[in-house]
Motif scaffolding. Structure first.
Motif, PDB file in Angstrom:
ATOM      1  N   LEU A  88       0.829  -1.209   0.000  1.00  0.00           N
ATOM      2  CA  LEU A  88       0.000   0.000   0.000  1.00  0.00           C
ATOM      3  C   LEU A  88       0.864   1.260   0.000  1.00  0.00           C
ATOM      4  CD1 LEU A  88      -2.653  -1.145   2.616  1.00  0.00           C
ATOM      5  CD2 LEU A  88      -2.892  -1.095   0.138  1.00  0.00           C
ATOM      6  N   VAL A  89       1.973   1.226   0.719  1.00  0.00           N
ATOM      7  CA  VAL A  89       2.880   2.375   0.747  1.00  0.00           C
ATOM      8  C   VAL A  89       3.484   2.582  -0.643  1.00  0.00           C
ATOM      9  CG1 VAL A  89       5.038   3.273   1.715  1.00  0.00           C
ATOM     10  CG2 VAL A  89       3.369   2.187   3.208  1.00  0.00           C
ATOM     11  N   HIS A  90       3.879   1.504  -1.285  1.00  0.00           N
ATOM     12  CA  HIS A  90       4.411   1.609  -2.648  1.00  0.00           C
ATOM     13  C   HIS A  90       3.367   2.217  -3.574  1.00  0.00           C
ATOM     14  CE1 HIS A  90       5.098   0.094  -6.763  1.00  0.00           C
ATOM     15  NE2 HIS A  90       6.344   0.445  -6.497  1.00  0.00           N
ATOM     16  N   HIS A  91       2.152   1.736  -3.498  1.00  0.00           N
ATOM     17  CA  HIS A  91       1.076   2.254  -4.355  1.00  0.00           C
ATOM     18  C   HIS A  91       0.871   3.750  -4.129  1.00  0.00           C
ATOM     19  CE1 HIS A  91      -2.525   2.116  -6.815  1.00  0.00           C
ATOM     20  NE2 HIS A  91      -3.114   2.849  -5.889  1.00  0.00           N
ATOM     21  N   MET A  92       0.843   4.158  -2.856  1.00  0.00           N
ATOM     22  CA  MET A  92       0.627   5.574  -2.555  1.00  0.00           C
ATOM     23  C   MET A  92       1.797   6.431  -3.032  1.00  0.00           C
ATOM     24  SD  MET A  92       0.368   7.718   1.031  1.00  0.00           S
ATOM     25  CE  MET A  92       2.094   7.529   1.371  1.00  0.00           C
ATOM     26  N   LEU A  93       3.023   6.058  -2.654  1.00  0.00           N
ATOM     27  CA  LEU A  93       4.178   6.900  -2.924  1.00  0.00           C
ATOM     28  C   LEU A  93       4.555   6.965  -4.400  1.00  0.00           C
ATOM     29  CD1 LEU A  93       6.533   5.848   0.019  1.00  0.00           C
ATOM     30  CD2 LEU A  93       5.222   7.963  -0.187  1.00  0.00           C
ATOM     31  N   VAL A  94       4.442   5.849  -5.102  1.00  0.00           N
ATOM     32  CA  VAL A  94       4.923   5.771  -6.485  1.00  0.00           C
ATOM     33  C   VAL A  94       3.787   5.907  -7.491  1.00  0.00           C
ATOM     34  CG1 VAL A  94       6.124   4.301  -8.165  1.00  0.00           C
ATOM     35  CG2 VAL A  94       6.890   4.361  -5.780  1.00  0.00           C
ATOM     36  N   LEU A  95       2.768   5.092  -7.348  1.00  0.00           N
ATOM     37  CA  LEU A  95       1.741   5.015  -8.380  1.00  0.00           C
ATOM     38  C   LEU A  95       0.678   6.108  -8.267  1.00  0.00           C
ATOM     39  CD1 LEU A  95       1.287   1.137  -8.380  1.00  0.00           C
ATOM     40  CD2 LEU A  95       2.752   2.522  -9.862  1.00  0.00           C
ATOM     41  N   VAL A 107      -3.150 -13.969   2.817  1.00  0.00           N
ATOM     42  CA  VAL A 107      -3.474 -12.727   2.106  1.00  0.00           C
ATOM     43  C   VAL A 107      -2.293 -11.759   2.182  1.00  0.00           C
ATOM     44  CG1 VAL A 107      -4.986 -10.700   2.105  1.00  0.00           C
ATOM     45  CG2 VAL A 107      -5.961 -12.981   2.420  1.00  0.00           C
ATOM     46  N   ALA A 108      -1.745 -11.581   3.362  1.00  0.00           N
ATOM     47  CA  ALA A 108      -0.596 -10.685   3.529  1.00  0.00           C
ATOM     48  C   ALA A 108       0.601 -11.188   2.726  1.00  0.00           C
ATOM     49  CB  ALA A 108      -0.232 -10.566   5.010  1.00  0.00           C
ATOM     50  N   THR A 109       0.822 -12.487   2.725  1.00  0.00           N
ATOM     51  CA  THR A 109       1.921 -13.067   1.949  1.00  0.00           C
ATOM     52  C   THR A 109       1.742 -12.787   0.462  1.00  0.00           C
ATOM     53  OG1 THR A 109       2.209 -14.801   3.597  1.00  0.00           O
ATOM     54  CG2 THR A 109       3.136 -15.214   1.412  1.00  0.00           C
ATOM     55  N   GLY A 110       0.540 -12.938  -0.037  1.00  0.00           N
ATOM     56  CA  GLY A 110       0.256 -12.671  -1.446  1.00  0.00           C
ATOM     57  C   GLY A 110       0.481 -11.219  -1.820  1.00  0.00           C
ATOM     58  N   LEU A 111       0.072 -10.296  -0.957  1.00  0.00           N
ATOM     59  CA  LEU A 111       0.289  -8.869  -1.233  1.00  0.00           C
ATOM     60  C   LEU A 111       1.780  -8.535  -1.306  1.00  0.00           C
ATOM     61  CD1 LEU A 111      -2.404  -7.215   1.054  1.00  0.00           C
ATOM     62  CD2 LEU A 111      -2.298  -7.110  -1.441  1.00  0.00           C
ATOM     63  N   GLY A 140       3.280 -10.090  -4.500  1.00  0.00           N
ATOM     64  CA  GLY A 140       2.893  -9.315  -5.684  1.00  0.00           C
ATOM     65  C   GLY A 140       3.695  -8.026  -5.815  1.00  0.00           C
ATOM     66  N   MET A 141       3.885  -7.321  -4.712  1.00  0.00           N
ATOM     67  CA  MET A 141       4.674  -6.097  -4.753  1.00  0.00           C
ATOM     68  C   MET A 141       6.124  -6.403  -5.098  1.00  0.00           C
ATOM     69  SD  MET A 141       6.022  -3.428  -2.002  1.00  0.00           S
ATOM     70  CE  MET A 141       7.083  -4.741  -1.540  1.00  0.00           C
ATOM     71  N   GLY A 142       6.650  -7.484  -4.563  1.00  0.00           N
ATOM     72  CA  GLY A 142       8.019  -7.885  -4.879  1.00  0.00           C
ATOM     73  C   GLY A 142       8.199  -8.171  -6.360  1.00  0.00           C
ATOM     74  N   LEU A 143       7.227  -8.844  -6.967  1.00  0.00           N
ATOM     75  CA  LEU A 143       7.292  -9.111  -8.410  1.00  0.00           C
ATOM     76  C   LEU A 143       7.228  -7.816  -9.212  1.00  0.00           C
ATOM     77  CD1 LEU A 143       5.032 -12.281  -8.784  1.00  0.00           C
ATOM     78  CD2 LEU A 143       7.522 -12.145  -8.966  1.00  0.00           C
ATOM     79  N   ARG A 144       6.376  -6.893  -8.807  1.00  0.00           N
ATOM     80  CA  ARG A 144       6.255  -5.619  -9.511  1.00  0.00           C
ATOM     81  C   ARG A 144       7.567  -4.837  -9.439  1.00  0.00           C
ATOM     82  NH1 ARG A 144       2.142  -2.868  -6.838  1.00  0.00           N
ATOM     83  NH2 ARG A 144       0.721  -4.362  -7.745  1.00  0.00           N
ATOM     84  N   LEU A 145       8.195  -4.818  -8.254  1.00  0.00           N
ATOM     85  CA  LEU A 145       9.482  -4.129  -8.126  1.00  0.00           C
ATOM     86  C   LEU A 145      10.588  -4.847  -8.890  1.00  0.00           C
ATOM     87  CD1 LEU A 145       9.528  -3.080  -4.362  1.00  0.00           C
ATOM     88  CD2 LEU A 145       9.302  -1.592  -6.349  1.00  0.00           C
ATOM     89  N   ALA A 146      10.593  -6.177  -8.842  1.00  0.00           N
ATOM     90  CA  ALA A 146      11.635  -6.939  -9.527  1.00  0.00           C
ATOM     91  C   ALA A 146      11.567  -6.734 -11.038  1.00  0.00           C
ATOM     92  CB  ALA A 146      11.501  -8.423  -9.193  1.00  0.00           C
TER      93      ALA A 146
END
Length: 183
Positions: free
Chosen positions: A30-37, A120-124, A127-133
Protein backbone atom coordinates in the motif's frame (compact mmCIF):
# COMPACT_ATOMS: atom_id res chain seq x y z
CA UNK A 1 15.77 13.72 -7.04
CA UNK A 2 13.42 12.61 -9.86
CA UNK A 3 10.12 13.02 -8.06
CA UNK A 4 7.17 14.50 -9.87
CA UNK A 5 5.35 15.93 -6.87
CA UNK A 6 6.71 17.27 -3.59
CA UNK A 7 4.28 16.69 -0.73
CA UNK A 8 3.46 19.30 1.86
CA UNK A 9 3.89 18.43 5.52
CA UNK A 10 0.13 17.98 5.81
CA UNK A 11 0.11 15.65 2.79
CA UNK A 12 2.91 13.58 4.33
CA UNK A 13 0.96 13.17 7.56
CA UNK A 14 -2.41 12.46 5.91
CA UNK A 15 -0.89 10.13 3.29
CA UNK A 16 0.80 7.98 5.91
CA UNK A 17 -2.19 8.29 8.26
CA UNK A 18 -4.40 6.89 5.49
CA UNK A 19 -2.03 3.97 5.06
CA UNK A 20 -2.09 3.40 8.81
CA UNK A 21 -5.90 3.30 8.83
CA UNK A 22 -6.53 1.06 5.83
CA UNK A 23 -3.44 -1.10 6.01
CA UNK A 24 -3.07 -2.24 9.59
CA UNK A 25 -0.13 -4.67 9.34
CA UNK A 26 1.54 -5.66 6.07
CA UNK A 27 1.32 -2.19 4.50
CA UNK A 28 4.36 -2.22 2.25
CA UNK A 29 2.37 -2.81 -0.98
CA UNK A 30 0.00 0.00 0.00
CA UNK A 31 2.88 2.38 0.75
CA UNK A 32 4.41 1.61 -2.65
CA UNK A 33 1.08 2.25 -4.35
CA UNK A 34 0.63 5.57 -2.56
CA UNK A 35 4.18 6.90 -2.92
CA UNK A 36 4.92 5.77 -6.48
CA UNK A 37 1.74 5.01 -8.38
CA UNK A 38 -0.90 7.32 -6.91
CA UNK A 39 0.92 10.37 -5.52
CA UNK A 40 4.07 10.26 -7.65
CA UNK A 41 6.26 11.42 -4.77
CA UNK A 42 8.92 8.81 -5.60
CA UNK A 43 9.98 6.84 -8.64
CA UNK A 44 10.25 3.04 -8.42
CA UNK A 45 14.04 3.38 -8.19
CA UNK A 46 13.80 5.91 -5.34
CA UNK A 47 11.26 3.73 -3.52
CA UNK A 48 13.52 0.68 -3.85
CA UNK A 49 16.52 2.69 -2.63
CA UNK A 50 14.68 4.01 0.44
CA UNK A 51 13.16 0.58 1.14
CA UNK A 52 16.66 -0.92 1.04
CA UNK A 53 17.79 1.68 3.54
CA UNK A 54 14.77 0.87 5.73
CA UNK A 55 15.61 -2.83 5.61
CA UNK A 56 19.15 -2.47 6.89
CA UNK A 57 18.21 -0.15 9.75
CA UNK A 58 16.83 -1.60 12.98
CA UNK A 59 13.05 -1.50 13.30
CA UNK A 60 10.11 -2.18 11.01
CA UNK A 61 10.86 -1.53 7.31
CA UNK A 62 7.76 0.57 6.66
CA UNK A 63 8.33 2.74 9.71
CA UNK A 64 11.94 3.33 8.61
CA UNK A 65 10.68 4.06 5.09
CA UNK A 66 8.18 6.62 6.38
CA UNK A 67 10.94 8.40 8.32
CA UNK A 68 13.23 8.39 5.26
CA UNK A 69 10.50 9.72 2.95
CA UNK A 70 9.43 12.42 5.40
CA UNK A 71 13.04 13.40 6.01
CA UNK A 72 13.79 13.55 2.31
CA UNK A 73 11.10 16.14 1.69
CA UNK A 74 10.93 18.17 4.94
CA UNK A 75 13.82 17.18 7.17
CA UNK A 76 13.23 16.24 10.80
CA UNK A 77 9.70 17.68 10.91
CA UNK A 78 8.71 15.71 7.81
CA UNK A 79 10.19 12.53 9.26
CA UNK A 80 8.25 13.02 12.50
CA UNK A 81 5.00 13.79 10.68
CA UNK A 82 5.22 10.78 8.34
CA UNK A 83 6.17 8.51 11.26
CA UNK A 84 3.33 9.86 13.45
CA UNK A 85 0.83 9.64 10.62
CA UNK A 86 1.74 6.02 9.93
CA UNK A 87 1.58 4.88 13.56
CA UNK A 88 -1.22 6.94 15.12
CA UNK A 89 -4.17 4.98 13.72
CA UNK A 90 -2.60 1.50 14.19
CA UNK A 91 -1.71 2.37 17.78
CA UNK A 92 -5.32 3.31 18.56
CA UNK A 93 -6.67 0.31 16.65
CA UNK A 94 -4.23 -2.03 18.43
CA UNK A 95 -5.36 -0.82 21.84
CA UNK A 96 -8.99 -1.43 20.86
CA UNK A 97 -8.24 -4.86 19.37
CA UNK A 98 -6.27 -5.97 22.43
CA UNK A 99 -9.21 -5.24 24.67
CA UNK A 100 -11.64 -6.98 22.29
CA UNK A 101 -9.33 -9.98 21.83
CA UNK A 102 -9.08 -10.46 25.58
CA UNK A 103 -12.86 -10.75 25.72
CA UNK A 104 -13.42 -12.96 22.63
CA UNK A 105 -10.18 -14.92 22.10
CA UNK A 106 -11.84 -18.30 22.67
CA UNK A 107 -14.28 -18.00 19.74
CA UNK A 108 -13.50 -20.49 16.92
CA UNK A 109 -14.65 -17.99 14.26
CA UNK A 110 -12.04 -15.50 15.44
CA UNK A 111 -9.31 -18.14 15.21
CA UNK A 112 -10.36 -18.94 11.62
CA UNK A 113 -10.29 -15.26 10.62
CA UNK A 114 -6.79 -14.84 12.03
CA UNK A 115 -5.56 -17.97 10.23
CA UNK A 116 -6.93 -16.63 6.93
CA UNK A 117 -5.11 -13.31 7.13
CA UNK A 118 -1.59 -14.76 6.81
CA UNK A 119 -1.89 -16.00 3.20
CA UNK A 120 -3.47 -12.73 2.11
CA UNK A 121 -0.60 -10.68 3.53
CA UNK A 122 1.92 -13.07 1.95
CA UNK A 123 0.26 -12.67 -1.45
CA UNK A 124 0.29 -8.87 -1.23
CA UNK A 125 3.99 -8.79 -0.36
CA UNK A 126 4.84 -11.33 -3.08
CA UNK A 127 2.89 -9.32 -5.68
CA UNK A 128 4.67 -6.10 -4.75
CA UNK A 129 8.02 -7.89 -4.88
CA UNK A 130 7.29 -9.11 -8.41
CA UNK A 131 6.25 -5.62 -9.51
CA UNK A 132 9.48 -4.13 -8.13
CA UNK A 133 11.63 -6.94 -9.53
CA UNK A 134 10.23 -6.33 -13.01
CA UNK A 135 11.73 -2.82 -12.95
CA UNK A 136 15.15 -3.67 -11.52
CA UNK A 137 18.40 -4.13 -13.40
CA UNK A 138 18.69 -7.60 -14.87
CA UNK A 139 22.44 -8.11 -14.85
CA UNK A 140 23.79 -11.56 -14.16
CA UNK A 141 25.45 -10.53 -10.89
CA UNK A 142 22.20 -8.99 -9.56
CA UNK A 143 20.25 -12.14 -10.39
CA UNK A 144 22.95 -14.36 -8.89
CA UNK A 145 22.96 -12.38 -5.60
CA UNK A 146 19.15 -12.42 -5.42
CA UNK A 147 19.00 -16.19 -6.03
CA UNK A 148 21.82 -16.86 -3.55
CA UNK A 149 20.10 -14.75 -0.90
CA UNK A 150 16.75 -16.47 -1.50
CA UNK A 151 18.33 -19.93 -1.26
CA UNK A 152 20.27 -19.02 1.89
CA UNK A 153 17.28 -17.55 3.72
CA UNK A 154 14.27 -19.28 2.18
CA UNK A 155 15.59 -22.79 1.68
CA UNK A 156 18.60 -23.20 3.95
CA UNK A 157 17.17 -21.03 6.75
CA UNK A 158 20.46 -19.28 7.43
CA UNK A 159 20.26 -16.47 9.99
CA UNK A 160 19.36 -13.13 8.42
CA UNK A 161 21.84 -10.82 10.17
CA UNK A 162 25.05 -12.72 9.36
CA UNK A 163 23.86 -13.19 5.79
CA UNK A 164 23.14 -9.47 5.44
CA UNK A 165 26.56 -8.64 6.87
CA UNK A 166 28.07 -10.58 3.95
CA UNK A 167 25.62 -9.87 1.10
CA UNK A 168 25.13 -6.11 1.55
CA UNK A 169 28.83 -5.19 1.37
CA UNK A 170 29.26 -7.65 -1.50
CA UNK A 171 26.37 -6.12 -3.48
CA UNK A 172 27.50 -2.55 -2.78
CA UNK A 173 31.08 -3.36 -3.80
CA UNK A 174 29.99 -5.08 -7.01
CA UNK A 175 27.65 -2.24 -7.92
CA UNK A 176 30.32 0.36 -7.22
CA UNK A 177 33.03 -1.40 -9.22
CA UNK A 178 30.77 -2.23 -12.15
CA UNK A 179 29.40 1.31 -12.27
CA UNK A 180 32.95 2.70 -12.60
CA UNK A 181 33.72 0.47 -15.62
CA UNK A 182 33.38 2.26 -18.95
CA UNK A 183 30.56 1.03 -21.18
Amino acid sequence: METHNIPTRRELFTGFFGIGIIGFGGVLPLVHHMLVLRKGWLTDAEFTELLGLGQILPGPNVVNLSVAVGGRFHGASGALLAFSGLLLAPFCIAMLLVSLYQQYRGLPALQQVLAGLAPVATGLIFGMGLRLAARLERSSWCIALAVATFVAIGLLHWPLLPLLLVMVPLAVTLAWHLQKEPT
